[in-house]
Design an enzyme around this catalytic site. Structure first.
Site, PDB file in Angstrom:
ATOM      1  N   SER A 188       0.349 -63.521  10.732  1.00 30.86           N
ATOM      2  CA  SER A 188       1.549 -64.322  10.464  1.00 30.86           C
ATOM      3  C   SER A 188       2.105 -63.995   9.087  1.00 30.86           C
ATOM      4  O   SER A 188       3.331 -64.005   8.879  1.00 30.86           O
ATOM      5  CB  SER A 188       1.240 -65.814  10.576  1.00 30.86           C
ATOM      6  OG  SER A 188       0.400 -66.250   9.525  1.00 30.86           O
ATOM      7  N   TRP A 191       3.923 -60.828   9.508  1.00 30.14           N
ATOM      8  CA  TRP A 191       5.174 -61.082  10.225  1.00 30.14           C
ATOM      9  C   TRP A 191       6.299 -61.398   9.248  1.00 30.14           C
ATOM     10  O   TRP A 191       7.457 -61.043   9.485  1.00 30.14           O
ATOM     11  CB  TRP A 191       4.966 -62.248  11.195  1.00 30.14           C
ATOM     12  CG  TRP A 191       6.178 -62.600  12.007  1.00 30.14           C
ATOM     13  CD1 TRP A 191       6.543 -62.085  13.219  1.00 30.14           C
ATOM     14  CD2 TRP A 191       7.187 -63.563  11.681  1.00 30.14           C
ATOM     15  NE1 TRP A 191       7.707 -62.661  13.658  1.00 30.14           N
ATOM     16  CE2 TRP A 191       8.123 -63.569  12.738  1.00 30.14           C
ATOM     17  CE3 TRP A 191       7.387 -64.423  10.606  1.00 30.14           C
ATOM     18  CZ2 TRP A 191       9.238 -64.397  12.728  1.00 30.14           C
ATOM     19  CZ3 TRP A 191       8.505 -65.237  10.598  1.00 30.14           C
ATOM     20  CH2 TRP A 191       9.414 -65.227  11.648  1.00 30.14           C
ATOM     21  N   HIS A 192       5.975 -62.060   8.128  1.00 29.18           N
ATOM     22  CA  HIS A 192       7.004 -62.423   7.152  1.00 29.18           C
ATOM     23  C   HIS A 192       7.449 -61.238   6.296  1.00 29.18           C
ATOM     24  O   HIS A 192       8.528 -61.288   5.697  1.00 29.18           O
ATOM     25  CB  HIS A 192       6.490 -63.552   6.246  1.00 29.18           C
ATOM     26  CG  HIS A 192       6.460 -64.887   6.902  1.00 29.18           C
ATOM     27  ND1 HIS A 192       5.393 -65.319   7.666  1.00 29.18           N
ATOM     28  CD2 HIS A 192       7.369 -65.898   6.921  1.00 29.18           C
ATOM     29  CE1 HIS A 192       5.640 -66.530   8.127  1.00 29.18           C
ATOM     30  NE2 HIS A 192       6.831 -66.904   7.691  1.00 29.18           N
ATOM     31  N   GLY A 193       6.624 -60.204   6.216  1.00 32.27           N
ATOM     32  CA  GLY A 193       7.010 -59.032   5.432  1.00 32.27           C
ATOM     33  C   GLY A 193       5.861 -58.045   5.338  1.00 32.27           C
ATOM     34  O   GLY A 193       4.702 -58.446   5.265  1.00 32.27           O
TER      35      GLY A 193
END
Length: 259
Positions: A188, A191-193
């Site tokens: 996760s 997923w943000h960067g």
């Protein structure tokens, strides 16, 4: 698109025979940039037969205006303060100023992200598509488990249904369950960067969540709610430092200036 393919494979939704309608789902523009993450099953009925009503349009405009106000009137100003206090090498900022900057960033990211989500929900409602809310007062959470049921709800559901449960969830042994939890949070973060500090942010949340499960069982969640709420907020604020930083070393440098 992944959720559609997986759900069709599992037999949870029917195959969409119309390419135009499938394209409508994939290109549903209100939520493409910042969420919420919309599954095909969430909007299947609207794609087949959308219905726009005066009540729905009023709701959409209201939600849009609330989201815009969150973004423009709160998030942008809080972000300006955070950038001023946390920018550079921190040498010109006092300890109190750094703490205040971290606090302002905590408010910035919530009102920014939830504002975008409200705008997406509002625009979709104007088009006759109902999207579920993506935030539910996350800073009032009494535990990290509660926080992740309130923060970016659609992402939590996505990772739970398509990664955590297929890995075995909490149905296996304690060690495997801990590994599943860490895997979900590390991914996760990614997923943000695609940067290490995002992965560390996810890992911090995963480790804190495992510690919380060990120290505070689920049946004790309602006890000492004010203290638990403050402790949860402090943990979330601590993790946001890694999220905002440009690198792990920058985050550690900031922590070195905070007593």
């Amino acid at each position: 698109a992944m959720s559609y393919v997986i759900d069709v494979y599992r037999g949870q939704v029917g195959v969409q025979r119309s390419f135009a309608k499938f394209l409508l789902y994939v290109s549903l523009f209100p939520q493409l940039i910042a969420g919420p993450i919309v599954r095909y099953s969430d909007v299947e009925k609207e794609i087949e037969a959308r219905k726009s009503t005066p009540k729905g349009c009023f709701y959409g405009m209201t939600r849009f205006c609330i989201g815009l106000a969150k973004k423009v009137l709160i998030a942008d100003y809080a972000g300006a303060v955070a950038d001023q206090l946390l920018g550079g090498s921190f040498t010109a900022s006092t300890t109190l100023g750094l703490w205040f900057g971290v606090l302002m960033y905590m408010f910035q990211i919530y009102f920014d992200f939830s504002g975008y989500s409200d705008i997406a929900v509002g625009v979709a409602a104007l088009l006759g598509v109902r999207l579920s809310r993506n935030f539910d007062h996350p800073y009032q959470a009494v535990s990290l488990r509660d926080f992740w049921h309130r923060w970016h709800i659609s992402l939590t559901r996505w990772f739970t249904d398509y990664l955590y449960i297929p890995l075995g969830g909490s149905r296996c042994g304690a060690v495997r369950c801990a590994l599943n939890t860490l895997t979900v949070f590390l991914l996760s973060g990614l997923w943000h960067g695609a940067s290490l500090h995002f992965v560390v942010w996810g890992g911090v949340h995963g480790l804190l969540l495992l510690a919380e499960k060990r120290l505070f069982p689920a049946d004790s969640q309602g006890r000492a709610a004010p203290a638990r709420r403050l402790l949860t907020l402090a943990a979330v604020c601590f993790a946001w430092v890694f999220f905002r930083a440009t690198s792990v070393s920058d985050a550690l440098t900031l922590f070195s200036r905070l007593p």
